[in-house]
Design a protein around this motif. Structure first.
Motif, PDB file in Angstrom:
ATOM      1  N   SER A  64      -7.644  10.698  -7.317  1.00 10.35           N
ATOM      2  CA  SER A  64      -6.763  10.083  -6.323  1.00 10.35           C
ATOM      3  C   SER A  64      -5.379  10.685  -6.422  1.00 10.35           C
ATOM      4  CB  SER A  64      -6.631   8.573  -6.584  1.00 10.35           C
ATOM      5  OG  SER A  64      -7.865   7.923  -6.533  1.00 10.35           O
ATOM      6  N   LEU A  65      -4.633  10.558  -5.324  1.00 11.30           N
ATOM      7  CA  LEU A  65      -3.242  10.992  -5.287  1.00 11.30           C
ATOM      8  C   LEU A  65      -2.393   9.860  -4.731  1.00 11.30           C
ATOM      9  CD1 LEU A  65      -1.072  13.243  -5.489  1.00 11.30           C
ATOM     10  CD2 LEU A  65      -1.626  13.790  -3.107  1.00 11.30           C
ATOM     11  N   VAL A  66      -1.292   9.576  -5.420  1.00  6.47           N
ATOM     12  CA  VAL A  66      -0.312   8.588  -4.971  1.00  6.47           C
ATOM     13  C   VAL A  66       1.055   9.259  -5.033  1.00  6.47           C
ATOM     14  CG1 VAL A  66       0.818   6.383  -5.514  1.00  6.47           C
ATOM     15  CG2 VAL A  66      -1.648   6.626  -5.838  1.00  6.47           C
ATOM     16  N   VAL A  67       1.847   9.091  -3.988  1.00 11.86           N
ATOM     17  CA  VAL A  67       3.251   9.497  -4.010  1.00 11.86           C
ATOM     18  C   VAL A  67       4.048   8.238  -3.684  1.00 11.86           C
ATOM     19  CG1 VAL A  67       5.049  10.959  -3.032  1.00 11.86           C
ATOM     20  CG2 VAL A  67       2.729  11.868  -3.319  1.00 11.86           C
ATOM     21  N   ALA A  68       4.896   7.837  -4.632  1.00  5.66           N
ATOM     22  CA  ALA A  68       5.645   6.596  -4.471  1.00  5.66           C
ATOM     23  C   ALA A  68       6.994   6.690  -5.166  1.00  5.66           C
ATOM     24  CB  ALA A  68       4.846   5.422  -5.040  1.00  5.66           C
ATOM     25  N   GLU A  69       7.865   5.769  -4.793  1.00  3.91           N
ATOM     26  CA  GLU A  69       9.208   5.725  -5.367  1.00  3.91           C
ATOM     27  C   GLU A  69       9.239   4.807  -6.581  1.00  3.91           C
ATOM     28  OE1 GLU A  69      13.696   4.351  -4.033  1.00  3.91           O
ATOM     29  OE2 GLU A  69      12.174   4.682  -2.505  1.00  3.91           O
ATOM     30  N   PHE A  70       9.835   5.312  -7.648  1.00  4.90           N
ATOM     31  CA  PHE A  70      10.050   4.541  -8.871  1.00  4.90           C
ATOM     32  C   PHE A  70      11.460   4.837  -9.365  1.00  4.90           C
ATOM     33  CE2 PHE A  70       5.474   5.139  -8.637  1.00  4.90           C
ATOM     34  CZ  PHE A  70       4.996   3.864  -8.901  1.00  4.90           C
ATOM     35  N   ASP A  71      11.994   3.978 -10.221  1.00  2.34           N
ATOM     36  CA  ASP A  71      13.344   4.178 -10.746  1.00  2.34           C
ATOM     37  C   ASP A  71      13.421   5.312 -11.760  1.00  2.34           C
ATOM     38  OD1 ASP A  71      14.457   2.167  -9.184  1.00  2.34           O
ATOM     39  OD2 ASP A  71      14.133   0.629 -10.708  1.00  2.34           O
ATOM     40  N   SER A  72      12.284   5.633 -12.394  1.00  2.00           N
ATOM     41  CA  SER A  72      12.293   6.674 -13.415  1.00  2.00           C
ATOM     42  C   SER A  72      10.878   7.191 -13.637  1.00  2.00           C
ATOM     43  CB  SER A  72      12.836   6.124 -14.740  1.00  2.00           C
ATOM     44  OG  SER A  72      11.933   5.166 -15.270  1.00  2.00           O
ATOM     45  N   LEU A  73      10.794   8.324 -14.300  1.00  3.85           N
ATOM     46  CA  LEU A  73       9.498   8.877 -14.683  1.00  3.85           C
ATOM     47  C   LEU A  73       8.760   7.911 -15.603  1.00  3.85           C
ATOM     48  CD1 LEU A  73       7.462  11.237 -14.712  1.00  3.85           C
ATOM     49  CD2 LEU A  73       8.819  12.256 -16.552  1.00  3.85           C
ATOM     50  N   ALA A  74       9.480   7.289 -16.504  1.00  3.97           N
ATOM     51  CA  ALA A  74       8.855   6.326 -17.423  1.00  3.97           C
ATOM     52  C   ALA A  74       8.248   5.152 -16.661  1.00  3.97           C
ATOM     53  CB  ALA A  74       9.876   5.834 -18.446  1.00  3.97           C
ATOM     54  N   GLU A  75       8.958   4.657 -15.635  1.00  3.71           N
ATOM     55  CA  GLU A  75       8.424   3.549 -14.834  1.00  3.71           C
ATOM     56  C   GLU A  75       7.174   3.988 -14.072  1.00  3.71           C
ATOM     57  OE1 GLU A  75       9.404   0.724 -11.014  1.00  3.71           O
ATOM     58  OE2 GLU A  75      11.076   1.801 -11.932  1.00  3.71           O
ATOM     59  N   ALA A  76       7.212   5.187 -13.506  1.00  2.00           N
ATOM     60  CA  ALA A  76       6.046   5.700 -12.787  1.00  2.00           C
ATOM     61  C   ALA A  76       4.863   5.859 -13.733  1.00  2.00           C
ATOM     62  CB  ALA A  76       6.389   7.033 -12.126  1.00  2.00           C
ATOM     63  N   GLN A  77       5.113   6.321 -14.938  1.00  2.00           N
ATOM     64  CA  GLN A  77       4.041   6.487 -15.924  1.00  2.00           C
ATOM     65  C   GLN A  77       3.455   5.133 -16.327  1.00  2.00           C
ATOM     66  OE1 GLN A  77       2.829   9.658 -17.289  1.00  2.00           O
ATOM     67  NE2 GLN A  77       1.196   8.161 -17.568  1.00  2.00           N
ATOM     68  N   TYR A 113       7.658  10.104  -7.116  1.00  2.00           N
ATOM     69  CA  TYR A 113       6.789  10.634  -8.173  1.00  2.00           C
ATOM     70  C   TYR A 113       5.384  10.800  -7.635  1.00  2.00           C
ATOM     71  CZ  TYR A 113      10.675   9.636 -11.169  1.00  2.00           C
ATOM     72  OH  TYR A 113      11.932   9.635 -11.724  1.00  2.00           O
ATOM     73  N   MET A 114       4.732  11.859  -8.086  1.00  2.00           N
ATOM     74  CA  MET A 114       3.348  12.146  -7.747  1.00  2.00           C
ATOM     75  C   MET A 114       2.479  11.674  -8.911  1.00  2.00           C
ATOM     76  SD  MET A 114       0.751  14.991  -8.436  1.00  2.00           S
ATOM     77  CE  MET A 114       1.589  15.241  -9.920  1.00  2.00           C
ATOM     78  N   ILE A 115       1.464  10.899  -8.597  1.00  2.00           N
ATOM     79  CA  ILE A 115       0.502  10.458  -9.606  1.00  2.00           C
ATOM     80  C   ILE A 115      -0.855  11.007  -9.191  1.00  2.00           C
ATOM     81  CG2 ILE A 115      -0.574   8.492 -10.745  1.00  2.00           C
ATOM     82  CD1 ILE A 115       1.975   6.868  -9.916  1.00  2.00           C
ATOM     83  N   TYR A 116      -1.326  11.974  -9.969  1.00  2.00           N
ATOM     84  CA  TYR A 116      -2.621  12.611  -9.720  1.00  2.00           C
ATOM     85  C   TYR A 116      -3.578  12.129 -10.801  1.00  2.00           C
ATOM     86  CZ  TYR A 116      -6.267  16.159  -9.833  1.00  2.00           C
ATOM     87  OH  TYR A 116      -7.487  16.790  -9.850  1.00  2.00           O
ATOM     88  N   SER A 117      -4.608  11.430 -10.391  1.00  2.00           N
ATOM     89  CA  SER A 117      -5.566  10.865 -11.345  1.00  2.00           C
ATOM     90  C   SER A 117      -6.931  11.483 -11.138  1.00  2.00           C
ATOM     91  CB  SER A 117      -5.650   9.348 -11.162  1.00  2.00           C
ATOM     92  OG  SER A 117      -4.371   8.760 -11.344  1.00  2.00           O
ATOM     93  N   GLU A 118      -7.582  11.821 -12.243  1.00  2.00           N
ATOM     94  CA  GLU A 118      -8.903  12.447 -12.201  1.00  2.00           C
ATOM     95  C   GLU A 118      -9.976  11.445 -12.613  1.00  2.00           C
ATOM     96  OE1 GLU A 118      -9.234  16.503 -13.834  1.00  2.00           O
ATOM     97  OE2 GLU A 118      -7.100  16.249 -14.334  1.00  2.00           O
TER      98      GLU A 118
END
Length: 99
Positions: free
Chosen positions: A59-72, A3-8
């Motif tokens: 910032s940008l983070v790309v990491a592994e999570f079990d689901s979109l909900a977990e990444a969120q 999942y990609m996490i893009y934070s402003e």
């Protein structure tokens, strides 16, 4: 899945970002130790590795999570968000192609 996490960042976030950085990095280091972190880093506000007082726009983070909900949930618990550094985060599935 990745999942990609893009934070402003909010405007003028540098001081608060620097104060909160140790807690933010600790969470990223945990992901790294678990073998789940692909990449992470800030987005300089100017075209420079060291933007100085111009600071960062996010910032940008790309990491592994079990689901979109977990990444969120992980993104929602970021110390930068709690400290008011981030105004928002966008989380999306990511498919790594290269390298």
């Amino acid at each position: 899945m990745l999942y990609m996490i893009y934070s402003e960042d909010v405007a003028n976030s540098l001081e608060q970002r620097l104060q909160t950085r140790p807690a933010h990095l600790a969470r990223l280091q945990t992901l790294q130790q678990q073998g789940r972190l692909q990449l992470a880093g800030p987005l300089p506000a100017v075209d420079s590795i060291d933007p100085g007082p111009a600071g960062f726009t996010g910032s940008l983070v790309v990491a592994e999570f079990d689901s979109l909900a977990e990444a969120q949930r992980w993104a929602d618990d970021d110390p930068y968000l709690a400290a008011g550094v981030y105004k928002c985060s966008t989380v999306k599935p990511f498919k790594k192609v290269l390298p």
